[in-house]
Scaffold this motif. Structure first.
Motif, PDB file in Angstrom:
ATOM      1  N   ILE A 154       0.826  -1.208   0.000  1.00 13.54           N
ATOM      2  CA  ILE A 154       0.000   0.000   0.000  1.00 13.54           C
ATOM      3  C   ILE A 154       0.858   1.256   0.000  1.00 13.54           C
ATOM      4  O   ILE A 154       1.958   1.287   0.540  1.00 13.54           O
ATOM      5  CB  ILE A 154      -1.011   0.039   1.173  1.00 13.54           C
ATOM      6  CG1 ILE A 154      -0.317   0.044   2.528  1.00 13.54           C
ATOM      7  CG2 ILE A 154      -2.000  -1.089   1.081  1.00 13.54           C
ATOM      8  CD1 ILE A 154      -1.272   0.226   3.684  1.00 13.54           C
ATOM      9  N   ASN A 155       0.317   2.275  -0.630  1.00 13.77           N
ATOM     10  CA  ASN A 155       0.989   3.565  -0.727  1.00 13.77           C
ATOM     11  C   ASN A 155       0.036   4.607  -0.149  1.00 13.77           C
ATOM     12  O   ASN A 155      -0.890   5.028  -0.813  1.00 13.77           O
ATOM     13  CB  ASN A 155       1.332   3.858  -2.182  1.00 13.77           C
ATOM     14  CG  ASN A 155       2.011   5.194  -2.352  1.00 13.77           C
ATOM     15  OD1 ASN A 155       2.517   5.774  -1.391  1.00 13.77           O
ATOM     16  ND2 ASN A 155       2.022   5.691  -3.572  1.00 13.77           N
ATOM     17  N   LEU A 156       0.267   4.994   1.090  1.00 15.19           N
ATOM     18  CA  LEU A 156      -0.604   5.965   1.737  1.00 15.19           C
ATOM     19  C   LEU A 156      -0.170   7.386   1.398  1.00 15.19           C
ATOM     20  O   LEU A 156       0.975   7.760   1.592  1.00 15.19           O
ATOM     21  CB  LEU A 156      -0.573   5.779   3.252  1.00 15.19           C
ATOM     22  CG  LEU A 156      -1.147   4.468   3.775  1.00 15.19           C
ATOM     23  CD1 LEU A 156      -0.976   4.384   5.275  1.00 15.19           C
ATOM     24  CD2 LEU A 156      -2.604   4.340   3.413  1.00 15.19           C
ATOM     25  N   THR A 157      -1.124   8.133   0.876  1.00 19.31           N
ATOM     26  CA  THR A 157      -0.851   9.541   0.592  1.00 19.31           C
ATOM     27  C   THR A 157      -1.968  10.393   1.164  1.00 19.31           C
ATOM     28  O   THR A 157      -3.099   9.937   1.329  1.00 19.31           O
ATOM     29  CB  THR A 157      -0.739   9.809  -0.922  1.00 19.31           C
ATOM     30  OG1 THR A 157      -1.956   9.401  -1.538  1.00 19.31           O
ATOM     31  CG2 THR A 157       0.419   9.069  -1.540  1.00 19.31           C
ATOM     32  N   SER A 158      -1.632  11.607   1.497  1.00 19.23           N
ATOM     33  CA  SER A 158      -2.614  12.564   1.980  1.00 19.23           C
ATOM     34  C   SER A 158      -2.548  13.775   1.050  1.00 19.23           C
ATOM     35  O   SER A 158      -1.545  14.492   1.033  1.00 19.23           O
ATOM     36  CB  SER A 158      -2.286  12.955   3.424  1.00 19.23           C
ATOM     37  OG  SER A 158      -3.181  13.952   3.854  1.00 19.23           O
ATOM     38  N   LYS A 159      -3.575  13.965   0.259  1.00 19.99           N
ATOM     39  CA  LYS A 159      -3.628  15.057  -0.719  1.00 19.99           C
ATOM     40  C   LYS A 159      -2.411  15.035  -1.638  1.00 19.99           C
ATOM     41  O   LYS A 159      -1.767  16.052  -1.878  1.00 19.99           O
ATOM     42  CB  LYS A 159      -3.756  16.396   0.002  1.00 19.99           C
ATOM     43  CG  LYS A 159      -5.036  16.521   0.801  1.00 19.99           C
ATOM     44  CD  LYS A 159      -5.124  17.850   1.491  1.00 19.99           C
ATOM     45  CE  LYS A 159      -6.398  17.893   2.322  1.00 19.99           C
ATOM     46  NZ  LYS A 159      -6.500  19.080   3.121  1.00 19.99           N
ATOM     47  N   GLY A 160      -2.057  13.835  -2.095  1.00 20.34           N
ATOM     48  CA  GLY A 160      -0.959  13.699  -3.026  1.00 20.34           C
ATOM     49  C   GLY A 160       0.426  13.692  -2.393  1.00 20.34           C
ATOM     50  O   GLY A 160       1.417  13.543  -3.069  1.00 20.34           O
ATOM     51  N   VAL A 161       0.492  13.867  -1.066  1.00 23.28           N
ATOM     52  CA  VAL A 161       1.778  13.872  -0.364  1.00 23.28           C
ATOM     53  C   VAL A 161       1.906  12.568   0.410  1.00 23.28           C
ATOM     54  O   VAL A 161       1.024  12.204   1.187  1.00 23.28           O
ATOM     55  CB  VAL A 161       1.869  15.071   0.610  1.00 23.28           C
ATOM     56  CG1 VAL A 161       3.183  15.045   1.377  1.00 23.28           C
ATOM     57  CG2 VAL A 161       1.696  16.373  -0.142  1.00 23.28           C
ATOM     58  N   LYS A 162       3.004  11.872   0.175  1.00 23.88           N
ATOM     59  CA  LYS A 162       3.236  10.594   0.845  1.00 23.88           C
ATOM     60  C   LYS A 162       3.450  10.821   2.341  1.00 23.88           C
ATOM     61  O   LYS A 162       4.108  11.772   2.746  1.00 23.88           O
ATOM     62  CB  LYS A 162       4.458   9.906   0.234  1.00 23.88           C
ATOM     63  CG  LYS A 162       4.587   8.468   0.618  1.00 23.88           C
ATOM     64  CD  LYS A 162       5.660   7.794  -0.195  1.00 23.88           C
ATOM     65  CE  LYS A 162       5.685   6.333   0.144  1.00 23.88           C
ATOM     66  NZ  LYS A 162       6.546   5.578  -0.721  1.00 23.88           N
ATOM     67  N   LEU A 163       2.876   9.938   3.167  1.00 27.30           N
ATOM     68  CA  LEU A 163       3.041  10.038   4.616  1.00 27.30           C
ATOM     69  C   LEU A 163       4.501   9.849   5.006  1.00 27.30           C
ATOM     70  O   LEU A 163       5.225   9.090   4.371  1.00 27.30           O
ATOM     71  CB  LEU A 163       2.210   8.969   5.326  1.00 27.30           C
ATOM     72  CG  LEU A 163       0.700   9.109   5.301  1.00 27.30           C
ATOM     73  CD1 LEU A 163       0.059   7.949   6.033  1.00 27.30           C
ATOM     74  CD2 LEU A 163       0.260  10.416   5.920  1.00 27.30           C
TER      75      LEU A 163
END
Length: 142
Positions: free
Chosen positions: A63-72
């Motif tokens: 999984i690749n978690l991003t928040s508004k296109g920014v990686k955590l």
């Protein structure tokens, strides 16, 4: 990763599973008053937790978690990964304890106690391994 680091990870995995299983056995024995419940739970847990941990690792690897296109950040990712594993691990223990002991109350008590003890023991385990150079070819004593 070099061959020696794999040995370190394997050694950490084995030592943690021994500590974690011993904790579960002891808690189960204390809470139920029956050493055989603790032993049965410990044996069952080694198998289920190994399988669940592998699946958990594979999912988190993919999984690749991003928040508004920014990686955590790695810290946030590790916190989330830690929380999800503790939830899965505790649910596994509660379900196994319920099945083995036949008591929902004992199962919930074991699971609740385990959350606290496992976090403390895991922290101590990590601190010990932080001081050990085994598997770290380029690190000097800290």
């Amino acid at each position: 990763m070099n061959d020696i680091s794999y040995r370190r990870h394997l050694a950490k995995t084995i030592t943690w599973r021994l500590v974690g299983t011993a904790d579960t056995i002891l808690l189960s024995w204390i809470i139920t008053g029956n050493p055989f419940v603790g032993i049965q739970l410990g044996i069952a847990e080694v198998t289920t937790k190994s399988i669940l941990y592998y699946i958990h690792e594979r999912i988190w690897y993919k999984i690749n978690l991003t928040s508004k296109g920014v990686k955590l950040s790695s810290k946030k990712r590790h916190v989330l990964k830690t929380i999800t594993w503790r939830v899965i691990g505790t649910l596994d223990t509660v379900l196994l304890a319920w099945f083995i002991s036949g008591s929902t109350v004992a199962a919930l008590q074991i699971g609740t106690a385990e959350v606290v003890t496992k976090m403390l023991l895991y922290y101590m385990h990590e601190r010990v391994w932080y001081k050990i150079n085994f598997g770290l070819a380029n690190r000097k004593n800290r």
